[in-house]
Structures are given as structure tokens and as C-alpha cells.
Design a protein around this motif. Sequence first.
Motif, PDB file in Angstrom:
ATOM      1  N   THR A   1      -7.210  -2.029   2.181  1.00  0.00           N
ATOM      2  CA  THR A   1      -7.255  -3.448   2.765  1.00  0.00           C
ATOM      3  C   THR A   1      -7.352  -4.363   1.622  1.00  0.00           C
ATOM      4  N   ARG A   2      -6.865  -4.963   1.005  1.00  0.00           N
ATOM      5  CA  ARG A   2      -6.481  -5.737  -0.559  1.00  0.00           C
ATOM      6  C   ARG A   2      -7.404  -6.984  -0.001  1.00  0.00           C
ATOM      7  N   GLY A   3      -8.702  -6.916   0.297  1.00  0.00           N
ATOM      8  CA  GLY A   3      -9.750  -7.845   1.192  1.00  0.00           C
ATOM      9  C   GLY A   3      -9.413  -8.730   2.346  1.00  0.00           C
ATOM     10  N   THR A   4      -9.073  -8.139   3.018  1.00  0.00           N
ATOM     11  CA  THR A   4      -8.678  -8.350   4.118  1.00  0.00           C
ATOM     12  C   THR A   4      -9.910  -7.159   5.095  1.00  0.00           C
ATOM     13  N   GLY A   5     -10.448  -8.357   6.087  1.00  0.00           N
ATOM     14  CA  GLY A   5     -11.510  -7.828   6.860  1.00  0.00           C
ATOM     15  C   GLY A   5     -11.170  -6.579   7.863  1.00  0.00           C
ATOM     16  N   LEU A   6     -12.514  -5.625   8.220  1.00  0.00           N
ATOM     17  CA  LEU A   6     -12.180  -4.999   8.908  1.00  0.00           C
ATOM     18  C   LEU A   6     -13.639  -4.671  10.235  1.00  0.00           C
TER      19      LEU A   6
ATOM     20  N   PHE B   1      -6.097   5.640  -9.601  1.00  0.00           N
ATOM     21  CA  PHE B   1      -5.221   6.214  -8.526  1.00  0.00           C
ATOM     22  C   PHE B   1      -5.218   6.491  -8.108  1.00  0.00           C
ATOM     23  N   ALA B   2      -4.115   6.136  -6.695  1.00  0.00           N
ATOM     24  CA  ALA B   2      -4.103   6.503  -5.339  1.00  0.00           C
ATOM     25  C   ALA B   2      -2.409   7.039  -5.081  1.00  0.00           C
ATOM     26  N   GLY B   3      -2.400   8.259  -4.630  1.00  0.00           N
ATOM     27  CA  GLY B   3      -0.870   8.437  -4.421  1.00  0.00           C
ATOM     28  C   GLY B   3      -0.829   9.015  -3.626  1.00  0.00           C
ATOM     29  N   ARG B   4       0.658   7.814  -3.494  1.00  0.00           N
ATOM     30  CA  ARG B   4       1.506   7.567  -2.174  1.00  0.00           C
ATOM     31  C   ARG B   4       3.242   7.704  -2.387  1.00  0.00           C
ATOM     32  N   ARG B   5       3.576   8.291  -1.409  1.00  0.00           N
ATOM     33  CA  ARG B   5       4.695   8.229  -1.657  1.00  0.00           C
ATOM     34  C   ARG B   5       6.104   7.044  -0.674  1.00  0.00           C
ATOM     35  N   ILE B   6       5.449   6.293   0.121  1.00  0.00           N
ATOM     36  CA  ILE B   6       5.544   5.128   0.608  1.00  0.00           C
ATOM     37  C   ILE B   6       4.506   4.449   1.254  1.00  0.00           C
ATOM     38  N   LEU B   7       5.211   3.158   1.091  1.00  0.00           N
ATOM     39  CA  LEU B   7       3.906   1.925   1.075  1.00  0.00           C
ATOM     40  C   LEU B   7       4.982   0.955   2.567  1.00  0.00           C
ATOM     41  N   ALA B   8       3.989   0.458   3.181  1.00  0.00           N
ATOM     42  CA  ALA B   8       4.356  -0.571   4.425  1.00  0.00           C
ATOM     43  C   ALA B   8       4.047  -1.199   4.102  1.00  0.00           C
ATOM     44  N   VAL B   9       4.838  -2.375   4.122  1.00  0.00           N
ATOM     45  CA  VAL B   9       4.291  -4.034   4.286  1.00  0.00           C
ATOM     46  C   VAL B   9       4.513  -4.681   5.372  1.00  0.00           C
ATOM     47  N   ALA B  10       3.180  -5.683   5.942  1.00  0.00           N
ATOM     48  CA  ALA B  10       3.576  -6.378   7.373  1.00  0.00           C
ATOM     49  C   ALA B  10       4.117  -7.801   6.523  1.00  0.00           C
ATOM     50  N   THR B  11       5.302  -7.552   6.284  1.00  0.00           N
ATOM     51  CA  THR B  11       6.069  -8.832   5.404  1.00  0.00           C
ATOM     52  C   THR B  11       5.575 -11.010   6.075  1.00  0.00           C
ATOM     53  N   ARG B  12       5.779 -11.443   5.000  1.00  0.00           N
ATOM     54  CA  ARG B  12       5.735 -12.584   6.445  1.00  0.00           C
ATOM     55  C   ARG B  12       7.091 -13.345   5.824  1.00  0.00           C
TER      56      ARG B  12
ATOM     57  N   PRO C   1      -3.519  -9.569  10.365  1.00  0.00           N
ATOM     58  CA  PRO C   1      -4.295  -8.618  10.959  1.00  0.00           C
ATOM     59  C   PRO C   1      -3.363  -7.966  11.784  1.00  0.00           C
ATOM     60  N   ALA C   2      -1.436  -8.493  10.884  1.00  0.00           N
ATOM     61  CA  ALA C   2      -0.762  -7.480  11.648  1.00  0.00           C
ATOM     62  C   ALA C   2      -0.529  -5.981  11.236  1.00  0.00           C
ATOM     63  N   SER C   3      -1.666  -6.479   9.661  1.00  0.00           N
ATOM     64  CA  SER C   3      -1.489  -4.422   9.830  1.00  0.00           C
ATOM     65  C   SER C   3      -1.752  -3.540  10.676  1.00  0.00           C
ATOM     66  N   VAL C   4      -3.251  -3.784  11.097  1.00  0.00           N
ATOM     67  CA  VAL C   4      -3.286  -2.940  12.173  1.00  0.00           C
ATOM     68  C   VAL C   4      -3.140  -2.642  12.281  1.00  0.00           C
TER      69      VAL C   4
END
Length: 335
Positions: free
Chosen positions: A191-196, A237-248, A171-174
Motif C-alpha cells: 500500500t505504501r501509505g495509500t488508503g484502501l 523481507f518480502a520475496g518478489r521476482r517482479i514489481l509493477a508500478v503505475a508511474t507518473r 488510485p491507478a494502482s488498484v
Amino acid sequence: MSAQTSHYESDALPTETVDVVVIGGGAAGLNGALMLARSRRSVVVIDSGTPRNAPAAAMHGFIVLDGTPPSGILERGRRQVREYGGRIVFGQVATAEPTAPSADGDLRFTVTLTGGRTLTARRVLVATGLRDVLPEVPGLAGHWGRSVVHCPYCHGWEVRDEPIGILATGPASVHHVWLFRQLTDDLVYFTRGTGLDSETRARFAARDIRIIETDVKEVVNDDEGALAGVRLADGTFAGRRILAVATRMQARTEGLEGLKLPMEDLPDNMGRRIASATAGTTETPGVWVAGNATDLTAQVGASAAAGALAGSHINAVLAAADTDAALAAVRKTTG
């Protein structure tokens, strides 16, 4: 995730009982030690040399020091603590636990380092920080702190206008989406399997945020080793230069089991912290905690401030204990 800083000259571990041992040599620990040393308390900082922000090129969001390399801040902090008589010992805590009190009933703690060296202290300040737990996506960890980021306030300006992807972890990723959308017009949510729900999808659409529901298989680098994007489970392939992740975020408690510190899980699987109250006090008498070990979202400035508050509180408690002991000695002498 953690990285080792460069090794530096370590002070000798004292043989006599010290007023305070600080476990952790980051912003919280060093600022706590600074307050104590300036109050003429004998203080020893045990530093494992693995700060959370070691992979980052610079620290941001802290006035005056904005843009300073994390290693530079810590180097200056160690020097300042030493100027007031504090000691910095490079080492890893193996065990920390209460021991028999002094003859006048004052608390005592024994801290043992890996290798067998020991230290006795009257009080303990835990400032061990936290460990970021990343999703198990191949190739992700290698870019941590550079092209893989978690905090828009720490790294946001530096990644502005880049093609950014949010790797959902819960949920924090939203919430992450709205913060990183402020920084770029090119944002993709994996989404990596998370619901919206439908309302969130509508809000995403209103802000031109694309949604990719195919699972992420791996991170892909360009020919020079920089992050180029992600490979999806269907091979695209999905091009991205930056990935943002809400870590645990997981408070570091290795070696501290003997202190029996109270632990607390945060909602939405955000992480696990050491529970604390006013000025970093804990349910374990004589033990305080400051910084990311108890406040998982604190940046450098907030962690340093918490360390200062805990240090001043410890000094006040010790001053009262010193006065109690002196009064008891006078009464014993005079009858």
C-alpha cells in the motif's frame, strides 16, 4: 526514466526552410515523417536518442512486429523515412519558437539545437514522448523495463506466473491489481501509505491478493544482481521476482517552451500531457502533437498511428497553403 540508444549516423541539417520539422524520433515521429516524406514534403526529424522503451528487451502488443527489439523498430523506421528523402538528425532541441512569417504570410518556426545549429520550418510536429517518474524507492530504477514494469500489455506475458508485487502510487494502482492478477496467482499489494476502502479490501480477498501495509524501504537483489524482493521498514523481507508500478507519466517538453503548448493534468495524479484535438492539432497555430506526449497510455502501435494521422493532416494543411499562395501570386501578376 530514460535511456540513451546507441548513436547512429546523423544527416546534415538543411540550410533551407523545410516543410516540417518533427521533434522526436520514436514511433509517432517517424511514422509522421514517413507520411510527409511519401507526400514529397521536405521533412527533418530531430531525434534525441532517448526513447521511453529503450530499457526493454522487446516491444509487444503490435501485430507483425510483436517481440521485436525497440532499437530494431526505430532503425528500420529511420531507414524507411530516408528512402523517401526525409532526413534524420541526431540532436537535442534547445529552443523552438514561431518566427516572422514568409512574404506571403505563411507560418515559420525556428528550431535551435544544443550547440547552436538552427533550422527553419513551415510546420512542427511534436512527438517527444514522455518520461516515467518512478517512486523514490532505493534500487527500484536499476530494474526498470525488466523486473520493474508498468504495463501488463507490454510485459505481462513475459512475467506470467511469477511472484509479482504491486507498489502502490495512487488510485491507478488498484486498477493495476486486476490486470496483473490475470497473469499470476501470487500477487502482493504494497500500500505504501495509500488508503484502501473496505469494498476494495473485500475484492482483494476474493481474488486471494495479499496486502502489506508496512512501508517499503528498498529493493533487494540476489547474488547475481536480479530482483529478489523488497525490504520493509520493519526489517522484514518480502520475496518478489517482479514489481509493477503505475508511474507518473510526464510529457517531455524541454526546449519547447517557446511554442506555448497547452498542458493538461490527468486525474488521480497519473501525469501531465500536451493537450490536443483532432489529428493532433494544438492551440498553437502550425503545431501538431502525436504519441505519448499527448496520449500518455498509447502503446507503440497507437503512437505510430497517431503520427501517421498527424502527418497526413499537416500535408493537407500545407497543400491548402500552397494553393492559397499560388492563387495570390497569379492575382497579383494579372491584377
